[in-house]
Design an enzyme around this catalytic site. Sequence first.
Site, PDB file in Angstrom:
ATOM      1  N   LYS A  22     -17.123  31.770  -1.573  1.00 43.35           N
ATOM      2  CA  LYS A  22     -17.715  31.107  -2.340  1.00 43.35           C
ATOM      3  C   LYS A  22     -18.387  30.166  -2.899  1.00 43.35           C
ATOM      4  O   LYS A  22     -19.619  29.535  -2.453  1.00 43.35           O
ATOM      5  CB  LYS A  22     -17.441  31.977  -4.452  1.00 43.35           C
ATOM      6  N   ASN A  23     -17.196  29.563  -3.110  1.00 37.87           N
ATOM      7  CA  ASN A  23     -17.780  28.142  -3.254  1.00 37.87           C
ATOM      8  C   ASN A  23     -18.654  27.254  -1.875  1.00 37.87           C
ATOM      9  O   ASN A  23     -19.525  26.279  -2.208  1.00 37.87           O
ATOM     10  CB  ASN A  23     -16.388  26.863  -4.097  1.00 37.87           C
ATOM     11  N   ARG A  93     -24.211  26.820 -11.807  1.00 35.80           N
ATOM     12  CA  ARG A  93     -23.796  25.812 -12.148  1.00 35.80           C
ATOM     13  C   ARG A  93     -24.544  25.169 -10.749  1.00 35.80           C
ATOM     14  O   ARG A  93     -24.795  23.939 -10.273  1.00 35.80           O
ATOM     15  CB  ARG A  93     -22.459  25.408 -12.236  1.00 35.80           C
ATOM     16  N   CYS A 117     -19.543  28.070 -15.235  1.00 35.85           N
ATOM     17  CA  CYS A 117     -17.869  28.561 -16.384  1.00 35.85           C
ATOM     18  C   CYS A 117     -18.019  27.793 -17.042  1.00 35.85           C
ATOM     19  O   CYS A 117     -18.643  26.745 -16.767  1.00 35.85           O
ATOM     20  CB  CYS A 117     -16.892  28.677 -15.510  1.00 35.85           C
ATOM     21  N   ARG A 122     -18.045  19.102 -18.382  1.00 33.63           N
ATOM     22  CA  ARG A 122     -18.583  18.759 -16.749  1.00 33.63           C
ATOM     23  C   ARG A 122     -19.855  17.681 -16.494  1.00 33.63           C
ATOM     24  O   ARG A 122     -20.948  18.184 -16.203  1.00 33.63           O
ATOM     25  CB  ARG A 122     -18.766  20.438 -16.098  1.00 33.63           C
ATOM     26  N   PRO A 123     -19.783  16.904 -16.597  1.00 33.66           N
ATOM     27  CA  PRO A 123     -20.353  15.667 -16.371  1.00 33.66           C
ATOM     28  C   PRO A 123     -21.059  16.043 -14.708  1.00 33.66           C
ATOM     29  O   PRO A 123     -20.307  16.022 -14.251  1.00 33.66           O
ATOM     30  CB  PRO A 123     -20.043  14.347 -16.503  1.00 33.66           C
ATOM     31  N   ILE A 124     -22.420  14.962 -14.409  1.00 32.44           N
ATOM     32  CA  ILE A 124     -23.174  15.247 -12.875  1.00 32.44           C
ATOM     33  C   ILE A 124     -23.541  13.792 -13.000  1.00 32.44           C
ATOM     34  O   ILE A 124     -23.765  13.192 -12.009  1.00 32.44           O
ATOM     35  CB  ILE A 124     -23.628  15.867 -12.802  1.00 32.44           C
ATOM     36  N   ASP A 305      -8.599  26.490 -10.401  1.00 31.56           N
ATOM     37  CA  ASP A 305      -9.122  27.362  -9.769  1.00 31.56           C
ATOM     38  C   ASP A 305      -7.998  29.133  -9.836  1.00 31.56           C
ATOM     39  O   ASP A 305      -8.311  29.781 -10.001  1.00 31.56           O
ATOM     40  CB  ASP A 305      -9.909  28.594  -8.646  1.00 31.56           C
ATOM     41  N   ARG A 397     -19.025  37.045 -10.751  1.00 28.47           N
ATOM     42  CA  ARG A 397     -19.624  36.318 -10.264  1.00 28.47           C
ATOM     43  C   ARG A 397     -18.511  35.641  -8.604  1.00 28.47           C
ATOM     44  O   ARG A 397     -19.532  35.265  -8.052  1.00 28.47           O
ATOM     45  CB  ARG A 397     -19.168  35.347 -11.216  1.00 28.47           C
TER      46      ARG A 397
HETATM   47  C1  UD1 Z   1     -16.038  22.336  -7.883  1.00 26.41           C
HETATM   48  C2  UD1 Z   1     -15.411  23.783  -8.029  1.00 26.41           C
HETATM   49  C3  UD1 Z   1     -14.943  25.177  -8.913  1.00 26.41           C
HETATM   50  C4  UD1 Z   1     -13.351  23.677  -8.917  1.00 26.41           C
HETATM   51  C5  UD1 Z   1     -13.580  22.507  -9.128  1.00 26.41           C
HETATM   52  C6  UD1 Z   1     -12.833  21.481  -8.814  1.00 26.41           C
HETATM   53  C7  UD1 Z   1     -17.422  25.284  -6.464  1.00 26.41           C
HETATM   54  C8  UD1 Z   1     -18.618  25.665  -6.811  1.00 26.41           C
HETATM   55  N1  UD1 Z   1     -16.889  24.683  -7.662  1.00 26.41           N
HETATM   56  O1  UD1 Z   1     -16.390  22.263  -9.009  1.00 26.41           O
HETATM   57  O2  UD1 Z   1     -14.478  26.383  -8.396  1.00 26.41           O
HETATM   58  O3  UD1 Z   1     -12.425  24.590 -10.489  1.00 26.41           O
HETATM   59  O4  UD1 Z   1     -14.225  22.286  -7.987  1.00 26.41           O
HETATM   60  O5  UD1 Z   1     -11.627  22.426  -8.043  1.00 26.41           O
HETATM   61  O6  UD1 Z   1     -17.425  24.279  -5.254  1.00 26.41           O
HETATM   62  N2  UD1 Z   1     -16.721  15.237 -13.243  1.00 26.41           N
HETATM   63  C9  UD1 Z   1     -17.476  13.555 -13.159  1.00 26.41           C
HETATM   64  N3  UD1 Z   1     -18.954  13.670 -13.137  1.00 26.41           N
HETATM   65  C10 UD1 Z   1     -19.104  13.977 -11.815  1.00 26.41           C
HETATM   66  C11 UD1 Z   1     -18.708  15.068 -11.628  1.00 26.41           C
HETATM   67  C12 UD1 Z   1     -17.779  16.154 -12.232  1.00 26.41           C
HETATM   68  O7  UD1 Z   1     -16.693  13.461 -14.459  1.00 26.41           O
HETATM   69  O8  UD1 Z   1     -20.225  14.017 -12.000  1.00 26.41           O
HETATM   70  C13 UD1 Z   1     -16.201  15.383 -13.303  1.00 26.41           C
HETATM   71  C14 UD1 Z   1     -14.886  17.253 -13.621  1.00 26.41           C
HETATM   72  O9  UD1 Z   1     -15.995  17.085 -15.089  1.00 26.41           O
HETATM   73  C15 UD1 Z   1     -14.108  17.211 -13.470  1.00 26.41           C
HETATM   74  C16 UD1 Z   1     -13.406  16.710 -12.657  1.00 26.41           C
HETATM   75  O10 UD1 Z   1     -14.526  16.304 -12.513  1.00 26.41           O
HETATM   76  O11 UD1 Z   1     -13.132  17.306 -14.473  1.00 26.41           O
HETATM   77  C17 UD1 Z   1     -13.578  18.275 -10.760  1.00 26.41           C
HETATM   78  O12 UD1 Z   1     -15.177  18.733 -11.083  1.00 26.41           O
HETATM   79  P1  UD1 Z   1     -15.476  18.457  -9.414  1.00 26.41           P
HETATM   80  O13 UD1 Z   1     -14.626  18.500  -8.484  1.00 26.41           O
HETATM   81  O14 UD1 Z   1     -16.774  18.046  -9.464  1.00 26.41           O
HETATM   82  O15 UD1 Z   1     -16.297  20.497  -9.910  1.00 26.41           O
HETATM   83  P2  UD1 Z   1     -17.792  21.420  -9.763  1.00 26.41           P
HETATM   84  O16 UD1 Z   1     -17.975  20.317  -8.308  1.00 26.41           O
HETATM   85  O17 UD1 Z   1     -18.215  21.215 -10.770  1.00 26.41           O
END
Ligand code: UD1
Length: 416
Positions: A22-23, A93, A117, A122-124, A305, A397
């Site tokens: 999926k990811n 997402r 979810c 979950r900041p970007i 996960d 999902r």
């Molecule tokens: C992806 C996976 C999700 C998995 C996660 C961690 C996909 C579609 N989803 O989610 O299944 O649980 O990796 O292995 O691949 N963070 C920041 N700033 C950012 C981005 C992230 O602080 O700009 C933090 C998040 O809040 C979190 C950590 O980094 O605490 C990891 O997040 P991230 O690896 O980005 O997870 P996703 O890509 O959302």
Amino acid sequence: MEKLIIKGGNKLHGTVNISGFKNSAVAIIPATVLAGDTCVIDNLPQISDVKILADLLSSLGADVKNSEPNMLKINTSKMRECYADYEMAKELRASYYLLGAALGRFKKAKVAYPGGCSIGNRPIDQHIKGFEALGADVNIEHGIISVEAEKLTGAEIYLDVVSVGATINIMLAAVMAEGTTIIENAAKEPHIVDIANYLNCMGADVRGAGTDVIKIRGVNKLGGCSHTVIPDQIEAGTYMIAAAAAGGDVLIDNIIPKHLEAVIAKLKETGVQVIEGGESLRIISSGDLKSVSIKTLVYPGFPTDLQQPMSSLLTTAKGTGIVTETIFDRRFKHIDELKRMGANIKVEGRVAVIHGVEKLTGAEVVASDLRAGASLVVAALMAEGETEIENIQFIDRGYAQLEQKLLNLGADIRRE
Ligand code: UD1
């Protein structure tokens, strides 16, 4: 609203075939925007996230054909821009990968702030930091993220947190930038490698994926290609944990065992027998397990996960297990539901202390997110009596043909 009804207590026997990841799929589908040509993506899981993304691309002007169940043929040559409003983007997402892909091709994109979810903050910011380093202006107004650049220029980008999403989004934006981009402290998850391979198959020059330094030499143009998505290590891990928890003898087939080392190690510690084959793992379990402690970490550590399904397994294991969640700050919403089934768990911040009880008993429970749903399925398979799981749209999902796969293994499960 549909629900899953599971009568627990059956041991699981047989073979389960694991679907595509999926990811990976949810990044590769938006990445087809970069090709401006036809891409054939095979081994896609039949899950709602894939369907939503395919519909989203189609509404943005791509020609999307689904002639075979696990395959999409996507032609993005007619797309001229990318504007995904809230209605389109809120469902998942991964819609934010359209930002990186469209920025890479059109030098601009607008996508509503992503949904997904609810498992914590979950900041970007790291995605934005990457886009800005490449020369883009980023604005967030009225819930819409706009990115725009006159031109994109390769840059050195150090990620302050190891982020899967930021690593992928920066790769997408950088493949057609002028010059070389280096992502330091990059995520190393298997799907980062899968997406890099897919980009290279379209003509990109991405090296080092799978390590913490990824080097991307920008190219002028990308084209169409065919790609097969890697097996879903999280789906595989969920069935491994389910077989271990319920007991039985299950062959988890069509996987890459190397991706599951942390789960294999932890299951062995509980007393489960794990036999590795080339593309399979056999799980043999009495269901009578010892408690272990787990700490979620970035790959190759124990995946966040699988923290929720593993917590379910620990509810009846002998002794006390400590589960430490280091990736997300609110990923314990399944715990209250497990308590309703008789589990003895105390949560303090990001730590859950699980004291093994003799048995769980079936109850009406609610899935709060995708992997919480998976954890309730595992708990229901172990429990005495019937469990009704509500909010199963979350489970749909990410788990392809869940009931069919579990029925084949001898579980008593139905959807109503
Ligand atoms: C992806 C996976 C999700 C998995 C996660 C961690 C996909 C579609 N989803 O989610 O299944 O649980 O990796 O292995 O691949 N963070 C920041 N700033 C950012 C981005 C992230 O602080 O700009 C933090 C998040 O809040 C979190 C950590 O980094 O605490 C990891 O997040 P991230 O690896 O980005 O997870 P996703 O890509 O959302």
